[in-house]
Design an enzyme around this catalytic site. Structure first.
Site, PDB file in Angstrom:
ATOM      1  N   LYS A  49     151.535  53.181  25.075  1.00 14.96           N
ATOM      2  CA  LYS A  49     150.970  51.825  23.942  1.00 14.96           C
ATOM      3  C   LYS A  49     150.318  50.598  25.708  1.00 14.96           C
ATOM      4  O   LYS A  49     150.911  50.393  26.312  1.00 14.96           O
ATOM      5  CB  LYS A  49     152.924  51.001  23.454  1.00 14.96           C
ATOM      6  CG  LYS A  49     151.996  49.710  22.341  1.00 14.96           C
ATOM      7  CD  LYS A  49     153.611  49.533  21.688  1.00 14.96           C
ATOM      8  CE  LYS A  49     153.304  47.806  21.311  1.00 14.96           C
ATOM      9  NZ  LYS A  49     154.778  48.094  20.862  1.00 14.96           N
ATOM     10  N   SER A 104     154.501  46.952  15.694  1.00 13.80           N
ATOM     11  CA  SER A 104     153.625  47.053  16.531  1.00 13.80           C
ATOM     12  C   SER A 104     152.721  47.799  16.908  1.00 13.80           C
ATOM     13  O   SER A 104     151.368  47.973  17.735  1.00 13.80           O
ATOM     14  CB  SER A 104     153.524  45.914  17.632  1.00 13.80           C
ATOM     15  OG  SER A 104     154.411  46.208  18.044  1.00 13.80           O
ATOM     16  N   SER A 126     159.234  47.745  15.248  1.00 18.43           N
ATOM     17  CA  SER A 126     157.779  48.090  15.900  1.00 18.43           C
ATOM     18  C   SER A 126     157.562  49.609  16.476  1.00 18.43           C
ATOM     19  O   SER A 126     156.581  50.563  16.547  1.00 18.43           O
ATOM     20  CB  SER A 126     157.360  47.071  17.054  1.00 18.43           C
ATOM     21  OG  SER A 126     157.128  46.573  16.425  1.00 18.43           O
TER      22      SER A 126
END
Lengths: 101, 482
Positions: B77, B152, B176
């Site tokens: 990420k 997210s 997330s």
């Protein structure tokens, strides 16, 4: 906290908070922020449904205390590497517009 | 190749069925051909990855393995700092930010032999539940490109769901990891707060943020967590406690485990298609010997209100560091220092980030602290207490990960509060600091459905094993989009 969304946060409050947060807000979007912030604060007002006067606020999820360490140097000096990525530097200093005229 | 799990790839590499170069090439080709449609990656590190794969093959040939993930491809990420590789956090503020160091998680996975193929898209500064808040554009769900992948960590979830990479790192502040895992049909684990180091993981809400693995199976999550977890003196909130071996316990029987079903998780707010899928999953777990009891998490409904004070408050403080002076975006021709701060931040941050900074600044400002932040921290204590009481009588808590399957792009962008309500089932574990996992458990309207299991503090090994035992008798996690 108020019941009326309009009265939770007005335009002046948005401008004041935006100044505290050092974010420039265009004048034509102030009222949008006001109504969105009011919406979030109305959501937050649901917390008032419970009496928490005898409840301790949570300080840490697993109740850990701040760890202390020896007062010794643990990081090496990497000033050049860190200043390489700065927008503007000179002679090892970060450059910003003059603060004092 | 891309239908294999990490564990299967590891065996295949060991027995010489293919090399790391072939494996990484295959995935990079998949990324190149599919990323235009999904927008799951913001940076592809092809050159470094292929070089690392060559080195991994050479080392393997000489019998010299780095670790348990030797030669296996992963993605990070774009919130994890990668030395020499641009790390944007989904923001214009960090569009050109190249960190001079690695996050601990990046360092550890690299040391174990994992090869990073690229950095995945995300909601800006991890603020969002749909990945529509990225400066680099929305990510699309591999199951239906008109739908969101969740957020997210939406880029990570879409990348693994579409098998552009077999596993990714993610972070979970209010869901997330788990929510996008559910929307994209993969397995995602949020560990106990403090279990995985936050060093080099760009901070959003420091009392809630936790990194974790996102992969096809619980077994793969265990393989990754084995490397990611552990004490780190560079993170002052890292817990000084030995990590468990999350893989070795995966064969254990779950006969007799007690699982609580909170009545608040199965109320009218839950989509009936999700409720139906969960009932089938519960029946599967019963066949494996799990015992179900009803439990009460009385303050559950206050999670979203408390979270949307705590998280913005902490974000307003954390994001104060982005001032246009030391790194990140700086506006052109500032007329004075205040103008530099204000315009750099106005230009560098997107709308949702600004909104949260404003809400957080307001909640922490003089006269409002007690009514908002302190109140929210007290609510956290109540929510945490509800969980502690539940865990006196049950081993795990089961519920939905999300109220509905993946929604359409643009469907919820008009009203922030409506978007926030998507996090209703995931936020409580963050507020209490508990570990939670989302596991594919069905389909609704052709879209994946996720089941969430929450465990007690540091109980990741048993949590992963329940998920693993469930996956041994079900095949939802093996299903691929068309």
């Amino acid at each position: 906290m108020a019941d009326d969304a309009e009265s939770v946060v007005g335009n002046e409050v948005v401008e004041q908070v935006a100044h505290l947060a050092r974010i420039q807000i265009d004048s034509d979007s102030v009222s949008n922020y006001a109504s969105e912030m009011s919406g979030v604060l109305e959501l937050a007002a649901q917390m008032d449904q419970v009496d928490t006067s005898l409840v301790e606020p949570m300080a840490h999820p697993v109740r850990a205390v701040q760890r202390l360490r020896e007062d010794v140097v643990t990081e090496t000096d990497r000033r050049e590497a860190f200043q390489d990525i700065a927008p503007s530097v000179e002679n090892g200093y970060y450059l910003v517009p003059p603060v004092i005229e | 190749m891309h239908t294999l799990t990490l564990a299967e790839m590891r065996s295949a590499l060991e027995s010489g069925d293919f090399s790391s170069v072939e494996l990484c090439r295959h995935y990079i080709d998949r990324i190149k051909s599919q990323n235009e449609a999904l927008n799951a990656f913001v940076s592809i590190t092809e050159e470094q990855a292929m070089e690392a794969a060559r080195v991994a093959d050479q080392k393997r040939a000489s019998g010299n393995l780095d670790g348990a993930l030797h030669g296996l491809p992963i993605g990070h990420k774009d919130i994890f700092c990668t030395d020499g590789v641009r790390t944007t956090c989904g923001s214009r503020m960090l569009e050109e930010f190249v960190p001079p160091y690695n996050a601990t998680v990046v360092e550890k996975l690299k040391a174990a032999g994992a090869i990073c193929l690229g950095k995945t898209n995300m909601d800006e500064f991890a603020m969002g539940s749909s990945n529509e808040n990225s400066y680099f554009g929305a990510v699309r769900n591999p199951w239906d490109n008109d739908r969101v992948p969740g957020g997210s960590s939406g880029g990570s979830a879409a990348a693994v769901g579409g098998r552009l990479v077999p596993a990714c790192t993610g972070t979970d502040t209010g869901g997330s990891i788990r929510q996008p895992a559910a929307f994209c049909g993969i397995t995602g684990l949020k560990p106990t707060y403090g279990r995985v180091s936050r060093y080099g993981m760009i901070a959003f809400a420091s009392s809630l943020d936790q990194g974790g693995p996102m992969a096809v199976t619980a077994e793969d999550c265990a393989l990754l967590l084995n490397e990611m977890a552990g004490f780190d003196e560079r993170d002052s909130t890292s817990i000084e406690r030995d990590k468990d071996d999350y893989v070795s316990s995966l064969g254990n029987s779950i006969d007799g485990v007690k699982i609580g079903l909170p009545k608040q998780y199965f109320d009218a707010g839950l989509d009936s298609s999700i409720a139906t899928a969960l009932q089938v999953a519960i029946a599967e777990l019963e066949k494996l010997g799990a015992k179900f009891v009803d439990i009460d998490l009385a303050n559950q409904h206050l999670s979203v209100p408390a979270y949307y004070i705590v998280a913005p408050a902490e974000c307003s403080s954390n994001l104060a560091r982005f001032d246009g002076v030391r790194y990140g975006h700086r506006c052109d021709d500032p007329k004075d220092l205040e103008d530099l701060y204000k315009r750099s931040r106005a230009e560098g941050f997107g709308r949702e980030v600004k909104r949260r900074i404003l809400v957080g600044t307001y909640a922490l400002s003089a006269g409002y602290y007690d009514a908002y932040y302190l109140k929210a921290q007290k609510i956290r204590s109540l929510i945490s207490r509800d969980f502690s009481q539940a865990f006196e009588s049950v081993d795990f808590i089961l519920g939905p990960t999300t109220p509905s399957p993946a929604f359409k792009l643009g469907e919820k962008t008009g009203d922030p509060v409506e978007m926030y309500l998507n996090d209703i089932y995931t936020i409580p574990a963050n507020l209490a600091g508990l570990p939670g996992i989302s596991v594919p458990c069905g389909e609704a309207e052709g879209l994946p459905v996720g089941m969430q299991l929450v465990g007690n503090y540091f109980d990741e090994a048993r949590l992963l094993n329940v998920a693993h035992q469930y996956q041994a008798v079900t095949d939802w996690h093996t299903r691929l989009p068309e």
